[in-house]
Scaffold this active site. Structure first.
Site, PDB file in Angstrom:
ATOM      1  N   ASN A 184       0.880  -1.169   0.000  1.00  0.00           N
ATOM      2  CA  ASN A 184       0.000   0.000   0.000  1.00  0.00           C
ATOM      3  C   ASN A 184       0.919   1.222   0.000  1.00  0.00           C
ATOM      4  O   ASN A 184       1.463   1.603   1.031  1.00  0.00           O
ATOM      5  CB  ASN A 184      -0.879  -0.043   1.252  1.00  0.00           C
ATOM      6  CG  ASN A 184      -1.839   1.129   1.337  1.00  0.00           C
ATOM      7  OD1 ASN A 184      -1.837   2.010   0.468  1.00  0.00           O
ATOM      8  ND2 ASN A 184      -2.649   1.143   2.380  1.00  0.00           N
TER       9      ASN A 184
ATOM     10  N   ARG B 168      -2.573  -2.046  -3.431  1.00  0.00           N
ATOM     11  CA  ARG B 168      -3.783  -1.293  -3.155  1.00  0.00           C
ATOM     12  C   ARG B 168      -3.745  -0.045  -4.045  1.00  0.00           C
ATOM     13  O   ARG B 168      -2.765   0.705  -4.033  1.00  0.00           O
ATOM     14  CB  ARG B 168      -3.801  -0.876  -1.682  1.00  0.00           C
ATOM     15  CG  ARG B 168      -5.033  -0.107  -1.352  1.00  0.00           C
ATOM     16  CD  ARG B 168      -5.060   0.263   0.097  1.00  0.00           C
ATOM     17  NE  ARG B 168      -6.351   0.862   0.397  1.00  0.00           N
ATOM     18  CZ  ARG B 168      -6.761   1.134   1.613  1.00  0.00           C
ATOM     19  NH1 ARG B 168      -5.992   0.851   2.632  1.00  0.00           N
ATOM     20  NH2 ARG B 168      -7.927   1.672   1.812  1.00  0.00           N
TER      21      ARG B 168
ATOM     22  N   HIS C 171     -12.876   2.598   0.501  1.00  0.00           N
ATOM     23  CA  HIS C 171     -12.859   1.511   1.495  1.00  0.00           C
ATOM     24  C   HIS C 171     -13.524   0.246   0.935  1.00  0.00           C
ATOM     25  O   HIS C 171     -14.054  -0.567   1.688  1.00  0.00           O
ATOM     26  CB  HIS C 171     -13.627   1.913   2.789  1.00  0.00           C
ATOM     27  CG  HIS C 171     -12.940   2.938   3.617  1.00  0.00           C
ATOM     28  ND1 HIS C 171     -13.634   3.919   4.276  1.00  0.00           N
ATOM     29  CD2 HIS C 171     -11.634   3.137   3.915  1.00  0.00           C
ATOM     30  CE1 HIS C 171     -12.783   4.693   4.937  1.00  0.00           C
ATOM     31  NE2 HIS C 171     -11.571   4.236   4.730  1.00  0.00           N
TER      32      HIS C 171
ATOM     33  N   ARG D 132     -11.177  15.024   8.577  1.00  0.00           N
ATOM     34  CA  ARG D 132     -11.985  15.428   7.410  1.00  0.00           C
ATOM     35  C   ARG D 132     -13.396  15.798   7.851  1.00  0.00           C
ATOM     36  O   ARG D 132     -13.976  15.122   8.703  1.00  0.00           O
ATOM     37  CB  ARG D 132     -12.082  14.274   6.404  1.00  0.00           C
ATOM     38  CG  ARG D 132     -10.821  14.087   5.606  1.00  0.00           C
ATOM     39  CD  ARG D 132     -10.895  12.837   4.741  1.00  0.00           C
ATOM     40  NE  ARG D 132      -9.940  11.843   5.171  1.00  0.00           N
ATOM     41  CZ  ARG D 132      -9.928  10.575   4.782  1.00  0.00           C
ATOM     42  NH1 ARG D 132     -10.820  10.136   3.934  1.00  0.00           N
ATOM     43  NH2 ARG D 132      -9.019   9.753   5.229  1.00  0.00           N
TER      44      ARG D 132
ATOM     45  N   GLU E 298      -8.242  -5.686   5.058  1.00  0.00           N
ATOM     46  CA  GLU E 298      -8.147  -5.266   3.657  1.00  0.00           C
ATOM     47  C   GLU E 298      -6.991  -5.963   2.940  1.00  0.00           C
ATOM     48  O   GLU E 298      -7.103  -6.314   1.768  1.00  0.00           O
ATOM     49  CB  GLU E 298      -7.978  -3.736   3.600  1.00  0.00           C
ATOM     50  CG  GLU E 298      -9.229  -3.028   4.089  1.00  0.00           C
ATOM     51  CD  GLU E 298      -9.034  -1.544   4.335  1.00  0.00           C
ATOM     52  OE1 GLU E 298      -8.608  -1.188   5.445  1.00  0.00           O
ATOM     53  OE2 GLU E 298      -9.308  -0.758   3.426  1.00  0.00           O
TER      54      GLU E 298
END
Ligand code: AMP
Length: 396
Positions: free
Chosen positions: A7, A90, A179, A239, A383
Protein backbone atom coordinates in the site's frame (compact mmCIF):
# COMPACT_ATOMS: atom_id res chain seq x y z
CA UNK A 1 1.16 -18.99 -2.41
CA UNK A 2 3.10 -16.13 -0.80
CA UNK A 3 1.75 -12.71 -1.73
CA UNK A 4 3.50 -9.42 -0.99
CA UNK A 5 0.80 -6.79 -0.39
CA UNK A 6 1.87 -3.20 -0.88
CA UNK A 7 0.00 0.00 0.00
CA UNK A 8 2.11 2.86 -1.33
CA UNK A 9 1.41 6.39 -0.09
CA UNK A 10 3.14 9.64 -0.96
CA UNK A 11 5.72 9.38 1.84
CA UNK A 12 4.98 5.98 3.33
CA UNK A 13 4.68 2.30 2.39
CA UNK A 14 2.67 -0.31 4.27
CA UNK A 15 3.24 -3.95 3.47
CA UNK A 16 2.33 -7.49 4.44
CA UNK A 17 3.53 -10.89 3.40
CA UNK A 18 0.58 -13.28 3.38
CA UNK A 19 0.06 -16.92 2.49
CA UNK A 20 -3.11 -16.47 0.44
CA UNK A 21 -4.23 -20.11 0.70
CA UNK A 22 -3.98 -20.37 4.49
CA UNK A 23 -4.57 -16.62 5.18
CA UNK A 24 -1.46 -16.74 7.40
CA UNK A 25 0.25 -13.39 7.97
CA UNK A 26 4.00 -14.03 7.72
CA UNK A 27 5.27 -10.46 8.26
CA UNK A 28 4.07 -6.89 8.13
CA UNK A 29 5.44 -3.42 8.45
CA UNK A 30 5.56 0.17 7.46
CA UNK A 31 8.15 2.57 6.10
CA UNK A 32 7.43 6.17 7.01
CA UNK A 33 8.87 9.59 6.27
CA UNK A 34 10.38 8.58 2.92
CA UNK A 35 12.47 11.46 1.55
CA UNK A 36 12.34 13.28 4.92
CA UNK A 37 14.38 11.10 7.28
CA UNK A 38 13.02 7.57 7.27
CA UNK A 39 11.98 4.76 9.59
CA UNK A 40 11.10 1.14 8.95
CA UNK A 41 9.08 -0.85 11.48
CA UNK A 42 8.98 -4.53 10.65
CA UNK A 43 7.02 -7.18 12.58
CA UNK A 44 7.31 -10.93 12.14
CA UNK A 45 5.76 -11.92 15.46
CA UNK A 46 5.26 -10.50 18.97
CA UNK A 47 8.87 -11.23 19.89
CA UNK A 48 10.44 -10.73 16.52
CA UNK A 49 10.44 -7.07 15.53
CA UNK A 50 12.90 -4.74 13.89
CA UNK A 51 13.08 -0.95 13.67
CA UNK A 52 15.53 0.74 11.33
CA UNK A 53 16.00 4.50 11.40
CA UNK A 54 17.94 5.74 8.40
CA UNK A 55 17.59 8.26 5.63
CA UNK A 56 15.41 6.65 2.96
CA UNK A 57 15.62 8.92 -0.07
CA UNK A 58 12.89 7.42 -2.24
CA UNK A 59 10.25 4.70 -2.60
CA UNK A 60 12.76 2.55 -4.51
CA UNK A 61 15.20 2.46 -1.57
CA UNK A 62 12.25 1.84 0.76
CA UNK A 63 11.09 -1.23 -1.18
CA UNK A 64 14.67 -2.50 -1.45
CA UNK A 65 14.98 -2.14 2.33
CA UNK A 66 11.73 -4.05 2.92
CA UNK A 67 12.86 -6.88 0.65
CA UNK A 68 16.23 -7.03 2.46
CA UNK A 69 14.45 -7.10 5.81
CA UNK A 70 12.26 -10.03 4.71
CA UNK A 71 15.41 -12.08 4.07
CA UNK A 72 17.53 -10.55 6.83
CA UNK A 73 19.09 -12.90 9.42
CA UNK A 74 17.33 -11.48 12.49
CA UNK A 75 13.90 -11.15 10.95
CA UNK A 76 14.07 -13.80 8.27
CA UNK A 77 10.67 -14.72 6.89
CA UNK A 78 11.78 -16.08 3.53
CA UNK A 79 15.14 -17.34 2.29
CA UNK A 80 15.00 -15.50 -0.97
CA UNK A 81 12.83 -12.92 -2.72
CA UNK A 82 12.02 -15.62 -5.29
CA UNK A 83 9.65 -17.15 -2.72
CA UNK A 84 7.28 -14.20 -3.30
CA UNK A 85 4.94 -15.44 -6.00
CA UNK A 86 2.86 -12.34 -6.66
CA UNK A 87 2.45 -8.74 -5.54
CA UNK A 88 -0.91 -7.16 -4.73
CA UNK A 89 -1.13 -3.37 -4.84
CA UNK A 90 -3.78 -1.29 -3.15
CA UNK A 91 -4.88 1.36 -5.66
CA UNK A 92 -7.02 4.27 -4.52
CA UNK A 93 -9.02 5.13 -7.61
CA UNK A 94 -10.14 2.89 -10.43
CA UNK A 95 -12.74 5.35 -11.75
CA UNK A 96 -15.56 3.75 -13.74
CA UNK A 97 -13.10 1.68 -15.76
CA UNK A 98 -11.99 -0.85 -13.13
CA UNK A 99 -14.90 -2.85 -11.76
CA UNK A 100 -12.66 -5.47 -10.18
CA UNK A 101 -9.02 -6.33 -9.52
CA UNK A 102 -6.72 -6.79 -12.49
CA UNK A 103 -3.25 -8.04 -13.45
CA UNK A 104 -0.94 -5.08 -13.97
CA UNK A 105 0.54 -4.42 -17.40
CA UNK A 106 1.57 -1.28 -19.29
CA UNK A 107 -2.01 -0.65 -20.45
CA UNK A 108 -3.38 -0.91 -16.90
CA UNK A 109 -0.73 1.50 -15.59
CA UNK A 110 -1.62 3.96 -18.37
CA UNK A 111 -5.28 3.76 -17.42
CA UNK A 112 -4.51 4.32 -13.71
CA UNK A 113 -2.38 7.31 -14.79
CA UNK A 114 -5.36 8.73 -16.69
CA UNK A 115 -7.33 8.57 -13.44
CA UNK A 116 -4.80 10.73 -11.53
CA UNK A 117 -7.05 13.84 -11.66
CA UNK A 118 -9.58 11.89 -9.56
CA UNK A 119 -6.98 10.90 -6.92
CA UNK A 120 -4.04 13.29 -7.30
CA UNK A 121 -2.44 12.35 -3.97
CA UNK A 122 -2.86 8.58 -4.08
CA UNK A 123 -2.79 7.17 -7.62
CA UNK A 124 0.71 8.53 -8.45
CA UNK A 125 2.17 6.82 -5.36
CA UNK A 126 0.33 3.57 -6.19
CA UNK A 127 1.72 3.64 -9.75
CA UNK A 128 5.21 4.32 -8.42
CA UNK A 129 4.93 1.26 -6.16
CA UNK A 130 3.94 -0.92 -9.14
CA UNK A 131 6.70 0.37 -11.39
CA UNK A 132 9.39 -0.17 -8.74
CA UNK A 133 8.18 -3.74 -8.04
CA UNK A 134 8.13 -4.52 -11.78
CA UNK A 135 11.67 -3.20 -11.99
CA UNK A 136 13.06 -4.95 -8.89
CA UNK A 137 11.18 -8.24 -9.37
CA UNK A 138 10.60 -8.47 -13.14
CA UNK A 139 9.40 -12.09 -13.13
CA UNK A 140 6.75 -11.70 -10.44
CA UNK A 141 3.18 -10.79 -11.49
CA UNK A 142 1.55 -7.67 -10.04
CA UNK A 143 -2.15 -7.19 -9.37
CA UNK A 144 -4.02 -3.91 -8.77
CA UNK A 145 -6.87 -3.98 -6.24
CA UNK A 146 -8.99 -0.83 -6.28
CA UNK A 147 -10.61 0.92 -3.30
CA UNK A 148 -13.45 2.04 -5.56
CA UNK A 149 -14.22 -1.22 -7.43
CA UNK A 150 -16.68 -2.75 -4.93
CA UNK A 151 -18.94 0.30 -5.30
CA UNK A 152 -19.19 0.06 -9.08
CA UNK A 153 -22.49 -1.81 -8.59
CA UNK A 154 -24.12 1.39 -7.25
CA UNK A 155 -27.09 2.38 -9.43
CA UNK A 156 -27.03 5.70 -11.26
CA UNK A 157 -29.73 7.10 -9.02
CA UNK A 158 -27.27 6.83 -6.10
CA UNK A 159 -24.01 7.76 -7.78
CA UNK A 160 -25.07 10.86 -9.73
CA UNK A 161 -24.69 14.29 -8.12
CA UNK A 162 -27.53 16.77 -8.57
CA UNK A 163 -25.52 19.02 -10.94
CA UNK A 164 -25.58 19.53 -14.75
CA UNK A 165 -25.38 16.10 -16.37
CA UNK A 166 -22.58 17.03 -18.80
CA UNK A 167 -20.18 17.27 -15.86
CA UNK A 168 -20.72 13.55 -15.34
CA UNK A 169 -20.34 12.66 -19.02
CA UNK A 170 -17.46 15.06 -19.71
CA UNK A 171 -15.64 15.30 -16.36
CA UNK A 172 -16.53 11.98 -14.66
CA UNK A 173 -18.11 13.88 -11.75
CA UNK A 174 -20.01 11.31 -9.67
CA UNK A 175 -19.88 9.39 -6.42
CA UNK A 176 -17.26 6.60 -6.49
CA UNK A 177 -16.94 5.55 -2.85
CA UNK A 178 -13.86 4.14 -1.13
CA UNK A 179 -12.86 1.51 1.49
CA UNK A 180 -14.22 -1.01 -1.04
CA UNK A 181 -11.98 -3.89 0.06
CA UNK A 182 -13.06 -3.38 3.67
CA UNK A 183 -16.79 -3.17 2.88
CA UNK A 184 -16.48 -6.22 0.65
CA UNK A 185 -14.61 -8.28 3.27
CA UNK A 186 -16.85 -7.31 6.19
CA UNK A 187 -20.12 -7.81 4.29
CA UNK A 188 -18.93 -11.23 3.10
CA UNK A 189 -18.17 -12.22 6.69
CA UNK A 190 -21.61 -10.94 7.74
CA UNK A 191 -23.35 -12.94 5.01
CA UNK A 192 -21.59 -16.07 6.34
CA UNK A 193 -22.75 -15.20 9.88
CA UNK A 194 -26.29 -14.83 8.49
CA UNK A 195 -26.03 -18.42 7.19
CA UNK A 196 -25.78 -17.22 3.59
CA UNK A 197 -29.22 -15.63 3.74
CA UNK A 198 -30.55 -14.77 0.26
CA UNK A 199 -31.33 -11.09 -0.49
CA UNK A 200 -29.37 -10.02 2.59
CA UNK A 201 -29.48 -6.33 3.61
CA UNK A 202 -26.34 -5.21 5.38
CA UNK A 203 -24.96 -1.89 6.59
CA UNK A 204 -21.21 -1.74 7.18
CA UNK A 205 -19.91 1.09 9.38
CA UNK A 206 -16.16 1.39 8.70
CA UNK A 207 -15.21 3.82 11.45
CA UNK A 208 -11.52 4.64 11.69
CA UNK A 209 -9.42 7.69 11.11
CA UNK A 210 -11.11 7.68 7.71
CA UNK A 211 -14.72 6.52 7.90
CA UNK A 212 -17.44 5.43 5.52
CA UNK A 213 -20.74 3.58 5.56
CA UNK A 214 -22.03 1.24 2.90
CA UNK A 215 -25.47 -0.20 2.13
CA UNK A 216 -25.07 -3.71 0.71
CA UNK A 217 -27.92 -5.65 -0.88
CA UNK A 218 -27.35 -9.31 -1.66
CA UNK A 219 -23.58 -8.79 -1.43
CA UNK A 220 -23.52 -5.73 -3.71
CA UNK A 221 -22.84 -2.12 -2.74
CA UNK A 222 -25.89 0.01 -3.57
CA UNK A 223 -24.81 3.21 -1.82
CA UNK A 224 -21.91 4.51 0.24
CA UNK A 225 -21.10 7.70 2.09
CA UNK A 226 -17.81 8.80 0.48
CA UNK A 227 -18.13 10.58 -2.84
CA UNK A 228 -15.97 11.76 -5.71
CA UNK A 229 -13.17 11.83 -3.14
CA UNK A 230 -12.72 10.38 0.37
CA UNK A 231 -13.80 13.76 1.81
CA UNK A 232 -17.51 12.98 1.52
CA UNK A 233 -19.89 11.45 4.06
CA UNK A 234 -19.10 10.99 7.74
CA UNK A 235 -17.21 13.28 10.09
CA UNK A 236 -13.72 11.76 10.31
CA UNK A 237 -10.42 12.22 12.18
CA UNK A 238 -9.44 15.37 10.28
CA UNK A 239 -11.99 15.43 7.41
CA UNK A 240 -15.25 17.34 7.61
CA UNK A 241 -17.37 14.85 5.64
CA UNK A 242 -20.58 16.24 4.14
CA UNK A 243 -21.12 19.97 4.60
CA UNK A 244 -23.16 22.62 2.81
CA UNK A 245 -21.17 23.38 -0.37
CA UNK A 246 -21.89 27.07 0.28
CA UNK A 247 -19.37 26.90 3.14
CA UNK A 248 -16.54 26.71 0.62
CA UNK A 249 -16.95 30.04 -1.24
CA UNK A 250 -17.99 31.70 2.03
CA UNK A 251 -14.76 30.68 3.78
CA UNK A 252 -12.60 31.37 0.75
CA UNK A 253 -13.98 34.93 0.68
CA UNK A 254 -13.90 35.59 4.41
CA UNK A 255 -10.49 34.07 5.09
CA UNK A 256 -8.94 34.86 1.72
CA UNK A 257 -8.18 31.18 1.11
CA UNK A 258 -7.08 29.68 -2.20
CA UNK A 259 -8.12 26.23 -3.48
CA UNK A 260 -5.15 24.52 -1.88
CA UNK A 261 -5.87 26.11 1.51
CA UNK A 262 -9.56 25.18 1.53
CA UNK A 263 -8.75 21.57 0.53
CA UNK A 264 -6.23 21.44 3.37
CA UNK A 265 -8.75 22.97 5.80
CA UNK A 266 -11.49 20.44 4.99
CA UNK A 267 -9.19 17.40 4.75
CA UNK A 268 -6.61 17.99 7.47
CA UNK A 269 -7.96 20.53 9.95
CA UNK A 270 -11.63 19.63 10.29
CA UNK A 271 -13.55 16.63 11.61
CA UNK A 272 -12.81 15.38 15.12
CA UNK A 273 -9.61 17.44 15.30
CA UNK A 274 -11.25 20.65 14.15
CA UNK A 275 -14.33 20.49 16.34
CA UNK A 276 -12.58 19.27 19.51
CA UNK A 277 -9.45 21.39 19.12
CA UNK A 278 -7.67 18.52 20.88
CA UNK A 279 -6.74 15.68 18.54
CA UNK A 280 -7.91 13.55 15.62
CA UNK A 281 -7.51 10.46 17.81
CA UNK A 282 -10.88 9.50 19.23
CA UNK A 283 -9.36 7.90 22.34
CA UNK A 284 -8.04 11.30 23.41
CA UNK A 285 -11.45 12.88 22.82
CA UNK A 286 -13.19 10.22 24.90
CA UNK A 287 -10.68 10.77 27.75
CA UNK A 288 -11.22 14.54 27.58
CA UNK A 289 -15.01 14.09 27.60
CA UNK A 290 -14.70 11.82 30.64
CA UNK A 291 -12.81 14.62 32.39
CA UNK A 292 -15.66 17.04 31.68
CA UNK A 293 -14.52 18.74 28.47
CA UNK A 294 -17.82 19.90 26.89
CA UNK A 295 -16.46 20.38 23.40
CA UNK A 296 -15.08 16.84 23.41
CA UNK A 297 -18.58 15.55 24.32
CA UNK A 298 -20.12 17.56 21.49
CA UNK A 299 -17.49 16.18 19.08
CA UNK A 300 -18.38 12.60 19.99
CA UNK A 301 -22.11 13.26 19.63
CA UNK A 302 -21.67 15.03 16.30
CA UNK A 303 -19.68 12.13 14.96
CA UNK A 304 -22.18 9.52 16.18
CA UNK A 305 -25.22 11.47 14.97
CA UNK A 306 -23.82 11.50 11.47
CA UNK A 307 -23.31 7.75 11.59
CA UNK A 308 -26.91 7.32 12.85
CA UNK A 309 -28.22 9.52 10.05
CA UNK A 310 -26.64 7.23 7.45
CA UNK A 311 -27.68 4.05 9.25
CA UNK A 312 -31.32 5.20 9.23
CA UNK A 313 -31.16 6.43 5.63
CA UNK A 314 -29.60 3.20 4.40
CA UNK A 315 -32.05 1.07 6.38
CA UNK A 316 -34.76 2.88 4.43
CA UNK A 317 -33.00 2.33 1.10
CA UNK A 318 -32.55 -1.36 1.83
CA UNK A 319 -36.14 -1.76 3.05
CA UNK A 320 -34.90 -3.10 6.41
CA UNK A 321 -31.59 -4.37 7.77
CA UNK A 322 -30.47 -7.91 8.53
CA UNK A 323 -27.14 -6.85 10.00
CA UNK A 324 -25.25 -3.75 11.03
CA UNK A 325 -21.50 -4.32 11.13
CA UNK A 326 -18.92 -2.25 12.97
CA UNK A 327 -15.34 -2.34 11.76
CA UNK A 328 -11.97 -0.45 11.72
CA UNK A 329 -10.19 1.21 14.68
CA UNK A 330 -13.24 2.91 16.21
CA UNK A 331 -15.89 0.41 15.09
CA UNK A 332 -13.92 -2.57 16.40
CA UNK A 333 -12.75 -1.05 19.68
CA UNK A 334 -15.11 1.61 20.97
CA UNK A 335 -18.03 0.29 23.01
CA UNK A 336 -19.13 3.89 23.60
CA UNK A 337 -19.45 4.75 19.91
CA UNK A 338 -21.34 1.53 19.12
CA UNK A 339 -23.69 2.27 22.03
CA UNK A 340 -24.32 5.84 20.86
CA UNK A 341 -24.86 4.79 17.24
CA UNK A 342 -27.42 2.13 18.20
CA UNK A 343 -29.13 4.28 20.85
CA UNK A 344 -32.92 4.66 20.40
CA UNK A 345 -33.06 2.57 17.25
CA UNK A 346 -35.16 -0.16 18.88
CA UNK A 347 -38.14 1.08 16.82
CA UNK A 348 -36.22 -0.22 13.77
CA UNK A 349 -35.56 -3.59 15.40
CA UNK A 350 -31.99 -2.67 16.36
CA UNK A 351 -31.37 -3.78 19.97
CA UNK A 352 -27.82 -3.67 21.31
CA UNK A 353 -26.91 -6.01 24.19
CA UNK A 354 -24.93 -3.80 26.59
CA UNK A 355 -22.99 -6.71 28.10
CA UNK A 356 -22.06 -8.28 24.78
CA UNK A 357 -21.02 -4.83 23.57
CA UNK A 358 -18.30 -4.85 26.27
CA UNK A 359 -16.82 -8.15 25.04
CA UNK A 360 -13.29 -7.99 23.71
CA UNK A 361 -12.48 -10.33 20.87
CA UNK A 362 -9.98 -10.50 18.05
CA UNK A 363 -12.55 -12.27 15.87
CA UNK A 364 -16.12 -11.65 14.71
CA UNK A 365 -18.71 -11.23 17.47
CA UNK A 366 -22.48 -10.72 17.68
CA UNK A 367 -23.49 -7.98 20.13
CA UNK A 368 -27.27 -7.69 19.69
CA UNK A 369 -29.95 -8.84 22.13
CA UNK A 370 -31.60 -12.15 21.34
CA UNK A 371 -34.86 -10.31 20.64
CA UNK A 372 -33.22 -7.94 18.13
CA UNK A 373 -34.57 -8.30 14.57
CA UNK A 374 -31.32 -6.89 13.26
CA UNK A 375 -28.03 -8.58 14.06
CA UNK A 376 -25.25 -6.30 15.21
CA UNK A 377 -21.77 -7.62 14.49
CA UNK A 378 -18.24 -6.45 15.27
CA UNK A 379 -16.11 -7.74 12.39
CA UNK A 380 -12.39 -6.84 12.32
CA UNK A 381 -11.59 -5.72 8.81
CA UNK A 382 -8.74 -7.22 6.82
CA UNK A 383 -8.15 -5.27 3.66
CA UNK A 384 -4.72 -6.80 3.05
CA UNK A 385 -6.18 -10.30 3.09
CA UNK A 386 -8.72 -9.29 0.41
CA UNK A 387 -5.85 -7.91 -1.68
CA UNK A 388 -3.82 -11.12 -1.18
CA UNK A 389 -6.79 -13.36 -2.09
CA UNK A 390 -7.73 -11.31 -5.16
CA UNK A 391 -4.08 -11.42 -6.25
CA UNK A 392 -3.93 -15.19 -5.73
CA UNK A 393 -7.17 -15.75 -7.65
CA UNK A 394 -5.90 -13.76 -10.62
CA UNK A 395 -2.44 -15.31 -10.85
CA UNK A 396 -2.89 -18.92 -9.63
P1 AMP B 1 -7.97 3.19 12.00
O1 AMP B 1 -7.84 4.34 11.03
O2 AMP B 1 -8.92 2.14 11.52
O3 AMP B 1 -6.65 2.63 12.43
O4 AMP B 1 -8.64 3.79 13.33
C1 AMP B 1 -8.01 4.78 14.08
C2 AMP B 1 -9.01 5.39 15.06
O5 AMP B 1 -9.49 4.35 15.94
C3 AMP B 1 -8.42 6.47 15.94
O6 AMP B 1 -9.31 7.57 16.01
C4 AMP B 1 -8.35 5.79 17.30
O7 AMP B 1 -8.48 6.71 18.34
C5 AMP B 1 -9.55 4.89 17.25
N1 AMP B 1 -9.52 3.86 18.28
C6 AMP B 1 -8.69 2.80 18.40
N2 AMP B 1 -8.97 2.12 19.55
C7 AMP B 1 -9.98 2.78 20.17
C8 AMP B 1 -10.72 2.59 21.38
N3 AMP B 1 -10.46 1.57 22.20
N4 AMP B 1 -11.69 3.47 21.67
C9 AMP B 1 -11.96 4.50 20.87
N5 AMP B 1 -11.32 4.73 19.71
C10 AMP B 1 -10.34 3.89 19.36
Amino acid sequence: MLIFVLNAGSSSLKYQLINAQTSELKASGVVERIGIDGILKHVVSKNKKLTIEAFIPSHKEAIELILETLTHDETKTINSIDEIQAIGHRVAHGGEFFKGSTIVNEKVIKKIEELIPLAPLHNPANILGMKICMDLMPNIPNVAVFDTAFHQTMPEVHFLFPVPHEDYTEHHLRKYGFHGTSHSYVSNEAIKLLNNKKNSRIIVCHLGNGSSICAIKDGKSINTSMGLTPLGGLMMGTRSGDIDAGVIPYLMDRKNMDTHQIIDYLNKKSGILGVSGISSDLREIISAANEGDQRASVTIDMMCNRVRKYVCAYAGLLGGVDAICFTAGIGENSTLIREKVCFNLEFMGIELDDEKNQLKSSGNIEINKKSSKTKIFVIPTNEELVIAKDTYNLVK
